[in-house]
Design a protein around this motif. Structure first.
Motif, PDB file in Angstrom:
ATOM      1  N   GLU A 249      50.359  43.617  52.271  1.00 25.23           N
ATOM      2  CA  GLU A 249      49.757  43.706  50.951  1.00 25.23           C
ATOM      3  C   GLU A 249      50.698  44.415  49.991  1.00 25.23           C
ATOM      4  O   GLU A 249      51.252  45.468  50.314  1.00 25.23           O
ATOM      5  CB  GLU A 249      48.424  44.457  51.030  1.00 25.23           C
ATOM      6  N   ALA A 250      50.870  43.849  48.826  1.00 25.16           N
ATOM      7  CA  ALA A 250      51.740  44.468  47.829  1.00 25.16           C
ATOM      8  C   ALA A 250      51.077  45.732  47.305  1.00 25.16           C
ATOM      9  O   ALA A 250      49.892  45.743  46.991  1.00 25.16           O
ATOM     10  CB  ALA A 250      52.002  43.496  46.680  1.00 25.16           C
ATOM     11  N   VAL A 251      51.837  46.799  47.196  1.00 27.11           N
ATOM     12  CA  VAL A 251      51.269  48.065  46.734  1.00 27.11           C
ATOM     13  C   VAL A 251      51.244  48.135  45.212  1.00 27.11           C
ATOM     14  O   VAL A 251      50.587  48.977  44.634  1.00 27.11           O
ATOM     15  CB  VAL A 251      52.055  49.271  47.283  1.00 27.11           C
ATOM     16  N   ARG A 252      51.959  47.238  44.564  1.00 30.07           N
ATOM     17  CA  ARG A 252      51.999  47.221  43.108  1.00 30.07           C
ATOM     18  C   ARG A 252      50.711  46.640  42.546  1.00 30.07           C
ATOM     19  O   ARG A 252      49.888  46.073  43.241  1.00 30.07           O
ATOM     20  CB  ARG A 252      53.194  46.408  42.617  1.00 30.07           C
ATOM     21  N   ASN A 253      50.550  46.758  41.244  1.00 25.01           N
ATOM     22  CA  ASN A 253      49.418  46.167  40.544  1.00 25.01           C
ATOM     23  C   ASN A 253      49.736  44.705  40.303  1.00 25.01           C
ATOM     24  O   ASN A 253      50.341  44.329  39.304  1.00 25.01           O
ATOM     25  CB  ASN A 253      49.186  46.897  39.218  1.00 25.01           C
TER      26      ASN A 253
ATOM     27  N   ASP B 231      40.508  34.200  34.619  1.00 27.75           N
ATOM     28  CA  ASP B 231      39.851  34.298  33.323  1.00 27.75           C
ATOM     29  C   ASP B 231      40.955  34.399  32.283  1.00 27.75           C
ATOM     30  O   ASP B 231      41.667  35.400  32.214  1.00 27.75           O
ATOM     31  CB  ASP B 231      38.964  35.550  33.298  1.00 27.75           C
ATOM     32  N   ILE B 232      41.143  33.340  31.481  1.00 29.47           N
ATOM     33  CA  ILE B 232      42.274  33.319  30.556  1.00 29.47           C
ATOM     34  C   ILE B 232      41.977  33.998  29.225  1.00 29.47           C
ATOM     35  O   ILE B 232      42.847  34.024  28.355  1.00 29.47           O
ATOM     36  CB  ILE B 232      42.776  31.881  30.295  1.00 29.47           C
ATOM     37  N   SER B 233      40.772  34.553  29.043  1.00 27.64           N
ATOM     38  CA  SER B 233      40.472  35.223  27.778  1.00 27.64           C
ATOM     39  C   SER B 233      41.435  36.390  27.589  1.00 27.64           C
ATOM     40  O   SER B 233      41.649  37.209  28.486  1.00 27.64           O
ATOM     41  CB  SER B 233      39.026  35.722  27.757  1.00 27.64           C
ATOM     42  N   GLY B 234      42.043  36.449  26.427  1.00 26.66           N
ATOM     43  CA  GLY B 234      43.038  37.471  26.146  1.00 26.66           C
ATOM     44  C   GLY B 234      44.420  37.128  26.642  1.00 26.66           C
ATOM     45  O   GLY B 234      45.370  37.891  26.412  1.00 26.66           O
ATOM     46  N   LEU B 235      44.556  35.992  27.333  1.00 23.02           N
ATOM     47  CA  LEU B 235      45.854  35.524  27.813  1.00 23.02           C
ATOM     48  C   LEU B 235      46.230  34.260  27.047  1.00 23.02           C
ATOM     49  O   LEU B 235      45.376  33.442  26.718  1.00 23.02           O
ATOM     50  CB  LEU B 235      45.804  35.212  29.310  1.00 23.02           C
ATOM     51  N   GLY B 236      47.478  34.051  26.784  1.00 22.67           N
ATOM     52  CA  GLY B 236      47.898  32.811  26.150  1.00 22.67           C
ATOM     53  C   GLY B 236      47.971  31.704  27.171  1.00 22.67           C
ATOM     54  O   GLY B 236      48.632  31.853  28.205  1.00 22.67           O
TER      55      GLY B 236
ATOM     56  N   ASP C 206      51.372  42.425  37.056  1.00 25.21           N
ATOM     57  CA  ASP C 206      52.692  41.807  37.163  1.00 25.21           C
ATOM     58  C   ASP C 206      52.707  40.396  36.576  1.00 25.21           C
ATOM     59  O   ASP C 206      53.620  40.018  35.848  1.00 25.21           O
ATOM     60  CB  ASP C 206      53.128  41.729  38.627  1.00 25.21           C
ATOM     61  N   PHE C 207      51.694  39.608  36.935  1.00 25.60           N
ATOM     62  CA  PHE C 207      51.701  38.196  36.567  1.00 25.60           C
ATOM     63  C   PHE C 207      50.925  37.891  35.284  1.00 25.60           C
ATOM     64  O   PHE C 207      51.230  36.907  34.608  1.00 25.60           O
ATOM     65  CB  PHE C 207      51.137  37.358  37.719  1.00 25.60           C
ATOM     66  N   PHE C 208      49.947  38.712  34.947  1.00 25.98           N
ATOM     67  CA  PHE C 208      49.095  38.400  33.802  1.00 25.98           C
ATOM     68  C   PHE C 208      49.101  39.474  32.708  1.00 25.98           C
ATOM     69  O   PHE C 208      48.497  39.283  31.659  1.00 25.98           O
ATOM     70  CB  PHE C 208      47.658  38.153  34.269  1.00 25.98           C
ATOM     71  N   GLY C 209      49.738  40.603  32.992  1.00 22.30           N
ATOM     72  CA  GLY C 209      49.825  41.646  31.981  1.00 22.30           C
ATOM     73  C   GLY C 209      48.556  42.436  31.789  1.00 22.30           C
ATOM     74  O   GLY C 209      48.446  43.230  30.853  1.00 22.30           O
ATOM     75  N   LYS C 210      47.557  42.250  32.650  1.00 25.93           N
ATOM     76  CA  LYS C 210      46.290  42.974  32.571  1.00 25.93           C
ATOM     77  C   LYS C 210      45.610  42.913  33.924  1.00 25.93           C
ATOM     78  O   LYS C 210      45.986  42.117  34.789  1.00 25.93           O
ATOM     79  CB  LYS C 210      45.377  42.372  31.491  1.00 25.93           C
ATOM     80  N   THR C 211      44.603  43.736  34.106  1.00 29.36           N
ATOM     81  CA  THR C 211      43.829  43.716  35.342  1.00 29.36           C
ATOM     82  C   THR C 211      42.462  43.092  35.089  1.00 29.36           C
ATOM     83  O   THR C 211      42.037  42.929  33.946  1.00 29.36           O
ATOM     84  CB  THR C 211      43.650  45.141  35.891  1.00 29.36           C
ATOM     85  N   GLY C 212      41.784  42.732  36.174  1.00 31.26           N
ATOM     86  CA  GLY C 212      40.438  42.195  36.065  1.00 31.26           C
ATOM     87  C   GLY C 212      40.348  40.750  35.640  1.00 31.26           C
ATOM     88  O   GLY C 212      39.275  40.281  35.244  1.00 31.26           O
ATOM     89  N   CYS C 213      41.451  40.012  35.730  1.00 29.81           N
ATOM     90  CA  CYS C 213      41.421  38.613  35.279  1.00 29.81           C
ATOM     91  C   CYS C 213      41.290  37.618  36.434  1.00 29.81           C
ATOM     92  O   CYS C 213      41.150  36.419  36.194  1.00 29.81           O
ATOM     93  CB  CYS C 213      42.650  38.280  34.446  1.00 29.81           C
ATOM     94  N   LEU C 214      41.326  38.082  37.693  1.00 27.79           N
ATOM     95  CA  LEU C 214      41.177  37.192  38.843  1.00 27.79           C
ATOM     96  C   LEU C 214      39.777  37.324  39.434  1.00 27.79           C
ATOM     97  O   LEU C 214      39.218  38.418  39.512  1.00 27.79           O
ATOM     98  CB  LEU C 214      42.220  37.509  39.909  1.00 27.79           C
TER      99      LEU C 214
END
Length: 371
Positions: free
Chosen positions: A212-216, A261-266, A220-228
């Motif tokens: 498991e990756a210890v990073r956020n 959840d693409i809200s707030g993502l381009g 890393d991929f979406f620039g925010k948390t809580g989008c998956l």
């Protein structure tokens, strides 16, 4: 499996009934074998009938496109034109597969008699499906080869016309780990990552296992948390109505597990949604994009992945199609045209396919309108 070979699915020969079996058992065995044979024949037809049976031609004009579609049988055809802005259509596709590295995937149930949806089998069928849609510039790369390819793309500024399919549920440590960002650098340089299976970025693979990756990983991929989507599966979903690509691309996958959840993502969401997460989400990252197909392995998911790649749709595609027509062709040729209100300097993608939700042929192309 040799990582350099384009794979093909095989079939197993049913065991012969032993002497002494009850007649009813023999009858059931014969019926079962016949059913399996019909399924396999149908699958082979979808993958092979396009050879010489179908054809299409597109000509770009100042007013739009002129098309010609030909079939030796009776088929429904669709012609979809999309405005991709500054984004270029990919011309080479990498598929990551390395049996020496770990994966992080959920085992899925399949009908009795069907082949298990393993990563190897999924890839073999995806390649056949893509070939049937005109996508043949495909290379299977192991972890070391993938690292070299992405580094070369960045050095030569070729990432913008390359795509990468990852179906392992874990990115190899050669391109992503707690200390490696190569895949992110490649996407930022214009590369297109197509992901299916588990949460994007949550795991990185090492030889013989996963960690498991210890990073956020979301950040890393979406620039925010809580989008998956970390909730349960929900198949009672509605069409995404901000665009019509669910219908114009005949998308089938209606799962949102691991979805974005693409809200707030381009970006662009297509297919199905529960109002928050989508079955297919394409998100912009730097000059490139990330495409996430939700759910565990399924034939519907594989169909949609092939449609997405072959059509050239992207995170930069306009919500409104630049043009779309559909009709029927019966043992002959049908010609027509699609008017396009061009924007100077934009890249346009066109996708012609036959068969709707049971696509038997596809062909894509691109055009950059002069400024």
């Amino acid at each position: 499996m040799d990582g350099k070979d384009v794979m093909a699915g095989g079939t197993e020969t049913p065991h012969q009934p032993k002497s002494g079996r009850k007649r009813s058992d023999i009858v059931l065995t014969v019926i079962f074998a016949a059913v399996v044979a019909v399924v396999l024949i149908g699958e082979a037809y979808v993958y092979t009938a396009g050879d010489g049976r179908y054809a299409s031609d597109i000509a770009w004009t100042d007013d739009g496109i002129e098309y010609s579609v030909t079939s030796k049988g009776s088929e429904q055809y669709s012609v979809l034109v999309m405005d991709n802005g500054s984004f270029e259509m990919i011309n080479r596709l990498y598929i990551y597969y390395d049996e020496g590295y770990g994966s992080e995937l959920e085992k899925v149930r399949v009908p009795v008699g069907a082949k298990a949806l393993t990563q190897e089998y999924y890839i073999s069928q995806l390649i056949a499906t893509l070939n049937n849609r005109g996508v043949r510039n495909i290379e299977i790369l192991n972890a070391a080869e993938l690292k070299d390819a992405l580094e070369d793309d960045i050095t030569s500024s070729n990432a913008s016309v390359k795509g990468l399919v990852v179906l392992s549920g874990a990115l190899p440590e050669t391109i992503y780990s707690t200390s490696v960002n190569l895949v992110l650098d490649w996407i930022n340089d214009g590369g297109s990552l197509y992901w299916a299976g588990n949460f994007l970025g949550k795991y990185y693979a090492t030889p013989g296992g996963t960690a498991e990756a210890v990073r956020n990983y979301e950040y890393d991929f979406f620039g925010k948390t809580g989008c998956l989507n970390e909730g349960g599966e929900n198949a009672e979903l509605s069409d995404i109505v901000t665009n019509n690509y669910r219908h114009s691309l005949s998308l089938m996958n209606n799962r949102i597990k691991y979805g974005v959840d693409i809200s707030g993502l381009g970006g662009l969401a297509v297919g199905y949604t529960d109002g928050t997460y989508s079955s297919t989400a394409m998100v912009r990252l730097g000059d490139g994009m990330i495409c996430v197909l939700a759910g565990d392995y399924s034939n519907d998911q594989r169909h949609d992945l092939a449609q997405i790649i072959a059509s050239g749709i992207s995170a930069y595609t306009d919500e409104n199609a630049a043009g779309y027509v559909k009709g029927d062709v019966k043992k002959g040729t049908v010609t027509g045209s699609v008017d396009i209100d061009y924007t100077g300097g934009h890249n346009y993608a066109v996708y012609v396919y036959y068969g709707g939700y049971y696509t038997v042929y596809g062909k894509g192309g691109s055009y950059e309108h002069p400024p």
